[in-house]
Design an enzyme around this catalytic site. Structure first.
Site, PDB file in Angstrom:
ATOM      1  N   ARG A 135       7.146   6.788  11.868  1.00 43.21           N
ATOM      2  CA  ARG A 135       5.829   6.369  11.382  1.00 43.21           C
ATOM      3  C   ARG A 135       5.235   5.370  12.368  1.00 43.21           C
ATOM      4  O   ARG A 135       5.917   4.450  12.811  1.00 43.21           O
ATOM      5  CB  ARG A 135       5.951   5.734  10.004  1.00 43.21           C
ATOM      6  CG  ARG A 135       4.622   5.250   9.420  1.00 43.21           C
ATOM      7  CD  ARG A 135       4.843   4.529   8.111  1.00 43.21           C
ATOM      8  NE  ARG A 135       5.375   5.427   7.107  1.00 43.21           N
ATOM      9  CZ  ARG A 135       6.231   5.059   6.145  1.00 43.21           C
ATOM     10  NH1 ARG A 135       6.668   3.823   6.088  1.00 43.21           N
ATOM     11  NH2 ARG A 135       6.648   5.934   5.253  1.00 43.21           N
ATOM     12  N   ARG A 249       9.540  -6.880  -0.229  1.00 44.67           N
ATOM     13  CA  ARG A 249       9.259  -5.447  -0.376  1.00 44.67           C
ATOM     14  C   ARG A 249       8.098  -5.112   0.559  1.00 44.67           C
ATOM     15  O   ARG A 249       7.562  -5.978   1.231  1.00 44.67           O
ATOM     16  CB  ARG A 249       8.903  -5.144  -1.846  1.00 44.67           C
ATOM     17  CG  ARG A 249       9.058  -3.713  -2.305  1.00 44.67           C
ATOM     18  CD  ARG A 249      10.494  -3.228  -2.387  1.00 44.67           C
ATOM     19  NE  ARG A 249      10.571  -1.933  -3.066  1.00 44.67           N
ATOM     20  CZ  ARG A 249      10.301  -0.763  -2.499  1.00 44.67           C
ATOM     21  NH1 ARG A 249       9.914  -0.734  -1.239  1.00 44.67           N
ATOM     22  NH2 ARG A 249      10.403   0.354  -3.176  1.00 44.67           N
ATOM     23  N   LYS A 250       7.689  -3.846   0.577  1.00 50.05           N
ATOM     24  CA  LYS A 250       6.563  -3.452   1.426  1.00 50.05           C
ATOM     25  C   LYS A 250       5.280  -4.107   0.935  1.00 50.05           C
ATOM     26  O   LYS A 250       5.180  -4.541  -0.210  1.00 50.05           O
ATOM     27  CB  LYS A 250       6.417  -1.936   1.461  1.00 50.05           C
ATOM     28  CG  LYS A 250       5.995  -1.288   0.139  1.00 50.05           C
ATOM     29  CD  LYS A 250       5.882   0.207   0.314  1.00 50.05           C
ATOM     30  CE  LYS A 250       5.474   0.890  -0.986  1.00 50.05           C
ATOM     31  NZ  LYS A 250       5.373   2.349  -0.834  1.00 50.05           N
ATOM     32  N   GLY A 507       5.952  14.208  -4.627  1.00 54.77           N
ATOM     33  CA  GLY A 507       7.214  14.885  -4.924  1.00 54.77           C
ATOM     34  C   GLY A 507       8.151  14.128  -5.819  1.00 54.77           C
ATOM     35  O   GLY A 507       9.144  14.689  -6.297  1.00 54.77           O
ATOM     36  N   CYS A 512       4.042   8.487  -3.287  1.00 57.00           N
ATOM     37  CA  CYS A 512       3.392   8.365  -1.980  1.00 57.00           C
ATOM     38  C   CYS A 512       2.090   9.161  -1.942  1.00 57.00           C
ATOM     39  O   CYS A 512       1.185   8.852  -1.168  1.00 57.00           O
ATOM     40  CB  CYS A 512       4.333   8.848  -0.875  1.00 57.00           C
ATOM     41  SG  CYS A 512       5.836   7.876  -0.734  1.00 57.00           S
ATOM     42  N   GLY A 513       1.986  10.189  -2.765  1.00 66.44           N
ATOM     43  CA  GLY A 513       0.764  10.979  -2.844  1.00 66.44           C
ATOM     44  C   GLY A 513      -0.310  10.373  -3.725  1.00 66.44           C
ATOM     45  O   GLY A 513      -1.377  10.964  -3.906  1.00 66.44           O
TER      46      GLY A 513
END
Length: 590
Positions: A135, A249-250, A507, A512-513
Site C-alpha cells: 500500500r 490503532r490506525k 468481504g 474496508c468497503g
C-alpha cells in the site's frame, strides 16, 4: 532526522485561492516526550491522564506499568520497533532470507506478518503464501504518469498475481510482490516520488482531499497543499517519523475542499471542515469517525477552529493526545473515538489544547463554508475546469481493479491529452485533469474508453465499490469484486434505475468497503445453504448517506445467500429507490 521547534509547524497560507505549490520547508518537529503530568478534567482521575508512552532511544514505547492486558500487536511492537526495518535498513537483511528461514524464527515471522505493515507490506499468508500487497501513500489521490508506469512495471512481472487496486482512501495498492524484490521496489518508489511508508497497522493512513482540488470552479479551497504537508509531516518527508508510528490503532485524516464532501469527513478520525472566523480562513474540526467489526461511529464536532496556518500543529496535538492516552487492550476498543468517549469531548479537547504550541485552541466557528443544501455532483465524463480552455474527464474503473497494461494506457492518455497527471477518488475511480477542451472528443474516441473504463457508466455501476475480497485478503469471508459486478449486471437486467444508488461490498466485518455509508451495502458472512451446510452470504444494509446529512446505514436483512441477492436487490431498488421493473417499463413504452 532534521528538527525544528514545534512552533515552526505553523505554515503561512493565504486565504483561498491558495498557492498551487505549498511551501516545501522541512516540517518535522523535534521529538518531544509527552508531558510528565497533566491537569485532570474535573470528572477524570489525574492518573488516567498520565501518558502511557515514553521516548526511548528515538522511539516511543509503552511504559512497563501500562503493559498489563495489552493486545498481541502491542507485544510485537515492544519486542522490536517496526520502524527499524526501514530507518535502520533491516529490510535489506530480511529480504535475503528464504520464507522457510523466516518462518523458523518467531521474531522474523512476526516481521513479515506484522512489522512489515509499517512499510506498507501485507503478507498474504492465508491464500498467497510468500506474496505481499503493498500500500502506498498518495496524498489527495494525485499521481503522475511516471509513477503509474513504474507501478505497472512492478506488477507486470508477477503474472496473474500482479494487479493494482484503487482504494477507498484515494490510494494505490499493488499485489503479487515478493520479499526479495522489496528493497529495489522501495528505491524505485523513491525515484518517482512515491513511498509506502507508514501506510499500515497503527499509523496515519493516506490523507484524503478533494479529487478536483485546484481545478474545480466551485471548490472552497485547494486541499492539495494541506494533504501534501500532512503526509510529509507524518512520514518526515518519507524518511520515517517515529513520533507517530506507535499509535494505539490506525488513524484517518481528510481535508474538505468542496461542498460535495467527496472526502467523506464523517468517517475520519480527524476532518478539517473549511470555515471562516472573524475574517480569517481556517477549519472547524470533526473527530472520531470510524468503522470496525463491533462498532461504527460518525465523527463529531470538537468545538474547535484553527486558522489555516495551524493545520499541522493541530494534527500533531490530536495525534499526541491519542498516542499518549489511548488504551492498548482489546483491538476492537482502541480507535480514537473510544478515548473520546472515556474522556468526554471536553476532556479530549483539553488534552489537545494543552499540546498546541501556545496551549490555546479556539472554539468552533459558526461561519461554516460548506453549503449543506448542495446537491452532490457527478464527476464522470467531461467537465470544464476553472482554468479556461481546460477540462477534466472522469473515468469509471470497475470496482477499482487494474492490470499493468491498463495502467500503462492510463499513463499514455494522461500524457497525450492532459498534463501527465491522474487523480484517484474514494469511489475507486480515476480522473484525467488538464485536458485541452479541443482534445476531449479525441480522448472520448480512444478504444480504452469504449470498453471497461467508460466515462459514461450505467447508474448502478457509477456508485459500485468493492473491497479486495477473499481472492487476495485472508480476512475476507466472500469474493467481492467479481461478484459485485455480476450481481449489478443481473440487477440492471431486472430493473431500471433513474437516480444514483451507491452500492458497496465488503468481504468481512472490518468493512474496508465502507458498506455503512452506501445506499445499499453488502457485508460478507457465512450462512446456511439449502442443505444446511455453510455457504457464502451477505448481511444487507440500507440507508447510508454521505454529504452534510450523512447517516450510517442499518441492517435490512441478515445472512442472505449470495445466490439470492439479485432478486432482493431488485426488490429494494423498487421499494426504496423508485426503480421500475424492466417488464413494466417495456409495457409502458408500448
Amino acid at each position: 532526522m532534521a528538527s525544528s521547534s514545534s512552533t515552526s509547524l505553523s505554515l503561512r497560507f493565504t486565504a483561498p485561492p491558495l498557492p498551487s505549490k505549498p511551501r516545501r520547508s522541512v516540517i518535522v518537529a523535534a521529538q518531544t516526550a509527552p508531558p510528565a503530568e497533566s491537569t485532570a478534567s474535573p470528572a477524570l482521575d489525574a492518573d488516567r491522564l498520565e501518558p502511557r508512552v515514553e521516548l526511548r532511544d528515538g522511539f516511543f514505547i509503552l511504559k512497563e506499568k501500562f503493559r498489563k492486558g495489552i493486545n498481541p500487536q502491542e507485544k510485537v511492537k515492544i519486542e522490536r520497533e517496526p520502524m527499524k526495518l526501514f530507518m535502520e535498513n533491516g529490510i535489506e537483511e530480511l529480504a535475503k532470507k528464504s520464507m522457510e528461514e523466516i518462518d523458523s524464527e518467531k521474531s522474523s515471522k512476526e516481521d513479515i506478518d506484522v512489522r512489515l505493515k509499517w512499510l506498507g507490506l501485507f503478507h498474504r499468508r492465508k491464500h498467497h503464501y510468500g506474496k505481499f500487497m503493498m500500500r502506498l501513500k498518495l496524498p489527495n489521490g494525485v499521481t503522475t504518469s511516471a509513477q503509474t508506469r513504474y507501478l505497472a512495471s512492478v506488477i507486470r512481472k508477477y503474472g496473474e498475481d500482479g494487479c493494482a487496486d484503487v482504494t477507498t482512501r484515494q490510494n494505490w495498492q499493488i499485489r503479487g510482490v515478493v520479499l526479495p524484490d522489496v528493497p529495489e521496489i522501495l528505491k524505485g518508489l523513491a525515484s518517482v516520488g512515491l513511498t509506502s511508508l507508514q501506510s499500515g497497522m497503527d499509523n496515519v493512513r493516506n490523507p484524503v482531499g478533494n479529487p478536483l482540488a485546484g481545478i474545480d470552479p466551485e471548490e472552497i479551497v485547494d486541499t492539495r497543499p494541506y494533504t501534501n504537508l500532512l503526509s510529509q509531516f507524518i512520514t518526515a518527508n518519507s524518511r520515517g517519523n517515529p513520533d507517530f508510528t506507535n499509535l494505539p490503532r490506525k488513524w484517518n485524516v481528510c481535508v474538505i475542499g468542496t461542498h460535495d464532501l467527496y472526502e467523506h469527513p464523517h468517517i475520519n478520525d480527524l476532518a478539517y471542515m473549511p470555515a471562516t472566523k472573524d475574517g480569517r480562513f481556517g477549519f472547524n474540526l470533526l473527530v472520531g469517525g470510524f468503522f470496525s467489526p463491533k462498532r461504527c461511529e460518525e465523527a463529531i464536532p470538537l468545538d474547535a477552529w484553527v486558522p489555516a496556518d495551524d493545520v499541522l500543529p493541530l494534527c500533531k496535538a490530536v495525534l499526541e493526545a491519542y498516542r499518549d492516552l489511548g488504551t492498548r487492550g482489546n483491538r476492537q476498543k482502541t480507535r480514537m473515538m473510544w478515548l473520546i468517549d472515556e474522556l468526554g469531548v471536553e476532556g479530549f479537547r483539553a488534552e489537545v489544547e494543552k499540546r498546541m504550541p501556545n496551549g490555546k485552541l479556539e472554539r468552533g466557528s459558526s461561519e461554516d463554508l460548506v453549503n449543506k443544501q448542495w446537491e452532490r455532483r457527478d464527476y464522470f465524463g467531461v467537465h470544464p475546469q476553472k482554468q479556461e480552455g481546460l477540462s477534466f474527464v472522469g473515468l469509471h474503473v470497475p470496482v477499482g481493479r487494474l492490470q499493468a497494461d491498463d495502467m500503462d494506457e492510463l499513463a499514455r492518455l494522461a500524457d497525450t491529452y492532459g498534463s501527465g497527471e491522474l487523480r484517484l477518488t474514494v469511489e475507486q475511480n480515476i480522473i484525467i485533469p488538464n485536458v485541452e477542451t479541443s482534445k476531449t472528443e479525441a480522448l472520448l474516441q480512444e478504444p480504452f474508453l469504449k470498453n471497461r473504463f467508460s466515462p459514461e457508466p450505467s447508474i448502478l455501476m457509477k456508485g459500485l465499490v468493492a473491497c479486495t475480497g477473499n481472492q487476495f485478503c485472508g480476512q475476507a469471508i466472500i469474493e467481492t469484486k467479481q461478484r459485485a459486478l455480476k450481481v449489478t449486471e443481473e440487477v440492471e437486467r431486472l430493473v431500471a434505475v433513474t437516480k444514483p444508488v451507491r452500492m458497496h461490498w465488503t468481504g468481512c466485518p472490518n468493512t474496508c468497503g465502507q458498506v455503512q455509508v452506501a445506499d445499499i451495502g453488502f457485508m460478507g458472512c457465512l450462512t446456511r445453504g439449502e442443505n444446511g451446510k455453510p455457504v457464502e452470504g451477505a448481511d444487507v444494509y440500507v440507508g447510508g448517506r454521505i454529504g452534510s446529512d450523512s447517516h450510517l446505514g442499518e441492517i435490512y436483512k441478515k445472512g442472505v445467500r449470495v445466490t439470492d441477492l439479485v432478486p432482493l436487490v431488485a426488490e429494494i431498488l423498487v421499494k426504496e429507490f423508485g426503480a421500475v421493473p424492466r417488464e413494466r417499463e417495456e409495457n409502458e413504452e408500448d
